[in-house]
Every structure is written in C-alpha cells, then in structure tokens.
Write an enzyme that holds these catalytic residues in place. Structure first.
Site, PDB file in Angstrom:
ATOM      1  N   HIS A  71       1.495   4.429  -3.023  1.00 23.49           N
ATOM      2  CA  HIS A  71       1.535   5.891  -2.869  1.00 23.49           C
ATOM      3  C   HIS A  71       2.639   6.386  -3.128  1.00 23.49           C
ATOM      4  O   HIS A  71       2.523   6.926  -3.760  1.00 23.49           O
ATOM      5  CB  HIS A  71       1.439   6.183  -1.625  1.00 23.49           C
ATOM      6  CG  HIS A  71       0.224   5.811  -0.716  1.00 23.49           C
ATOM      7  ND1 HIS A  71      -1.158   6.531  -1.256  1.00 23.49           N
ATOM      8  CD2 HIS A  71      -0.128   5.216   0.746  1.00 23.49           C
ATOM      9  CE1 HIS A  71      -1.338   6.826  -0.260  1.00 23.49           C
ATOM     10  NE2 HIS A  71      -1.480   5.496   0.022  1.00 23.49           N
ATOM     11  N   HIS A 108      -5.342   7.695  -2.541  1.00 26.01           N
ATOM     12  CA  HIS A 108      -6.833   6.374  -2.040  1.00 26.01           C
ATOM     13  C   HIS A 108      -7.619   6.575  -3.166  1.00 26.01           C
ATOM     14  O   HIS A 108      -8.265   7.121  -3.502  1.00 26.01           O
ATOM     15  CB  HIS A 108      -6.642   7.075  -0.625  1.00 26.01           C
ATOM     16  CG  HIS A 108      -5.990   7.333   0.377  1.00 26.01           C
ATOM     17  ND1 HIS A 108      -5.471   7.694   1.418  1.00 26.01           N
ATOM     18  CD2 HIS A 108      -5.381   5.564   0.463  1.00 26.01           C
ATOM     19  CE1 HIS A 108      -5.055   7.411   2.388  1.00 26.01           C
ATOM     20  NE2 HIS A 108      -4.118   6.207   2.177  1.00 26.01           N
ATOM     21  N   HIS A 118       0.925  -1.361  -0.072  1.00 27.37           N
ATOM     22  CA  HIS A 118       0.222  -0.358  -0.327  1.00 27.37           C
ATOM     23  C   HIS A 118       0.813   1.266   0.009  1.00 27.37           C
ATOM     24  O   HIS A 118       0.406   2.773  -0.792  1.00 27.37           O
ATOM     25  CB  HIS A 118      -0.879   0.102   1.489  1.00 27.37           C
ATOM     26  CG  HIS A 118      -1.667   1.217   1.526  1.00 27.37           C
ATOM     27  ND1 HIS A 118      -2.694   1.366   1.378  1.00 27.37           N
ATOM     28  CD2 HIS A 118      -1.682   2.772   1.603  1.00 27.37           C
ATOM     29  CE1 HIS A 118      -3.821   2.110   0.905  1.00 27.37           C
ATOM     30  NE2 HIS A 118      -2.665   3.667   1.071  1.00 27.37           N
ATOM     31  N   GLU A 119       2.066   1.542   0.964  1.00 24.51           N
ATOM     32  CA  GLU A 119       2.699   2.333   0.589  1.00 24.51           C
ATOM     33  C   GLU A 119       3.772   2.690   0.107  1.00 24.51           C
ATOM     34  O   GLU A 119       3.490   3.790  -0.547  1.00 24.51           O
ATOM     35  CB  GLU A 119       3.474   2.545   2.140  1.00 24.51           C
ATOM     36  CG  GLU A 119       2.967   2.036   3.457  1.00 24.51           C
ATOM     37  CD  GLU A 119       1.694   3.729   3.715  1.00 24.51           C
ATOM     38  OE1 GLU A 119       1.586   4.492   3.032  1.00 24.51           O
ATOM     39  OE2 GLU A 119       0.296   3.596   4.277  1.00 24.51           O
ATOM     40  N   TYR A 165      -9.597   2.467   1.348  1.00 27.34           N
ATOM     41  CA  TYR A 165      -9.346   2.526   2.914  1.00 27.34           C
ATOM     42  C   TYR A 165     -11.449   1.453   3.286  1.00 27.34           C
ATOM     43  O   TYR A 165     -11.951   0.891   2.508  1.00 27.34           O
ATOM     44  CB  TYR A 165      -9.972   3.193   4.334  1.00 27.34           C
ATOM     45  CG  TYR A 165      -8.643   4.085   3.997  1.00 27.34           C
ATOM     46  CD1 TYR A 165      -7.794   3.718   4.529  1.00 27.34           C
ATOM     47  CD2 TYR A 165      -8.868   6.088   3.602  1.00 27.34           C
ATOM     48  CE1 TYR A 165      -6.676   4.799   4.595  1.00 27.34           C
ATOM     49  CE2 TYR A 165      -7.341   6.230   3.804  1.00 27.34           C
ATOM     50  CZ  TYR A 165      -6.242   5.714   4.576  1.00 27.34           C
ATOM     51  OH  TYR A 165      -5.456   7.007   4.505  1.00 27.34           O
TER      52      TYR A 165
HETATM   53 ZN   LIG Z   1      -2.548   5.132   2.113  1.00 28.45          ZN
END
Ligand SMILES: [Zn+2]
Length: 240
Positions: free
Chosen positions: A144, A150, A140-141, A199
């Site tokens: 980014h 997101h 996930h990071e 999320y």
């Molecule tokens: Zn995130």
C-alpha cells in the site's frame, strides 16, 4: 490416548469452524481526499494528478520507526522489506532526517493499516498492531505504501469476481468500491487473483456468507503468503 485425541480436536476445531486467520479482515487502507477522486462515483472534481504521482522517487521508500515496535518487530519489518527488494527494483532506506518525507512505521493502535503511495509528508503513518506481524501482512501494508490499491478495487474486477453487497457489514461497503477505468493502470498484466493485495471471500462479511466470489472456478483469493509473480512484475513496471 485421551490426551492425543483432545490435542487433535483442538487443532482441527479452529480450522473447521472459523475462517482462515490469514485473511485480512480489517479496514486497512486510508485514501487521501485527492485519491478518493480516483474511485467511481466520486466525480466532484477533475483528477489533476496521475496515479504515478504516488510512486516513491528514485525507487526508494524512505522510512523511520515510530512508537511501539520492539527491536524484534523492527527485524520482522526489515525482513519483509528484504523479501520485496530482493525480487524487485524497490529499495527501502531508513531516513537520516526528520524533515525528509517518510513512512513512520509504528504501533499506535491494534490495526494494520497504511496510506497509499508517496504523499510527500514527514509523518506518513503505517501502523502494525501486534497481530500484524506476519510477513504477508507487513508486505501487504508496505505495498500500500508503495502505491498499491486492493485488487478488488481494480476497474475490470466485475469480469473476474462477483461482489455480494447484501453480505457486507454496514459501514464497510466502501472497501468494495471500484477505481475508475483510466485512472489507474495494471500495465496490461491483467487481473491478479493471486495478489497479496486481494481480499479473501469473507472479507467484511456480516453474516458468514461470502462477500467476494471468483468467477473463475479454480481461483483462490486472499490466501497469498508472498508476492505473486504479477505483484513482482507490477512493482518492476512501477519502479525499474
Ligand atoms: Zn490492504
């Protein structure tokens, strides 16, 4: 027999009474002032860059390891990189020079957080606290850092999820800001409930009630443990 019953209770207890621990609950993404202009409501100046300016050059994210990560932690990061590169055109390369623009992967604090995309600086931080070492959180990071935002910031999200501002913790509403239509692209792939970048329903809840509910009845959000098919397709549109 008593011991067995106790063990079962211990196992079931947390599942019943708490949210799934796999949900990312922290404020994990940092946008530069320039990138904040891509969001709705931030019309202070004209966007001069396109989002693609934040893609890594030659499809290669350059990185180094900074403070705080053990060799075991570094191996987990490399495994997460392999998960991404084995399915996409994205490559990861450890830098040979401190003067090269690079992501410094480190453990400076307890948070899991990253800047978004290629910033062209030699000290672009990506932090992985000790609670951030699952493959899903590392991926996930890294997404980014590869210029993913997101999923719930998607300009078309209101057709797919409902946000409940009254349930969001004070000071965290910015996590639910929408990007401006036309500022970013989904490459025509559509809204992705299954993305590793979405999320979960209780993100930043102040009262235990949901903050995001999918409008499609059977959709599940925030539980992905690996890249979704559309995450893979998006990475390939960006980097192939
Ligand atoms: Zn995130």
């Amino acid at each position: 027999m008593h011991y067995l019953a106790f063990a079962v209770l211990l196992t079931i207890g947390p599942l019943v009474h708490t949210r799934p621990s796999s949900e990312i609950q922290v404020d994990d993404v940092i946008y530069t002032p320039e990138q904040l202009q891509f969001f709705e409501g931030n019309m202070t100046s004209r966007i001069v860059l396109s989002w693609s300016g934040y893609y890594w050059k030659k499809s290669t994210l350059v990185y180094s390891f900074g403070v705080g990560l053990s060799s075991a932690d570094q191996a987990l990061v490399k495994n997460a990189m392999k998960e991404i590169s084995s399915q996409t055109c994205v490559k990861f390369r450890k830098t040979l020079s401190s003067r090269e623009p690079q992501v410094v992967i480190q453990r400076k604090d307890a948070g899991c957080w990253s800047y978004v995309g290629y910033l062209g600086v030699t000290n672009q931080e990506l932090n992985l606290g000790s609670g951030c070492m699952s493959s899903r959180t590392i991926q996930h990071e890294l997404l980014h850092a590869l210029a993913f935002y997101h999923t719930q910031s998607d300009p078309q999200r209101d057709q797919y999820v409902r946000i409940y501002p009254e349930n969001i913790k004070p000071g965290h509403k910015h996590n639910f800001n929408k990007l401006r239509a036309g500022a970013v692209t989904d490459f025509g792939l559509g809204y992705d409930y299954d993305s590793i970048m979405h999320y979960g329903p209780f993100a930043f809840s102040r009262n235990g009630n949901p903050t995001i509910i999918p409008l499609q009845a059977n959709a599940i959000i925030g539980q992905a443990t690996q890249l979704s098919p559309r995450d893979v397709a998006t990475l390939n549109r960006m980097y192939c």
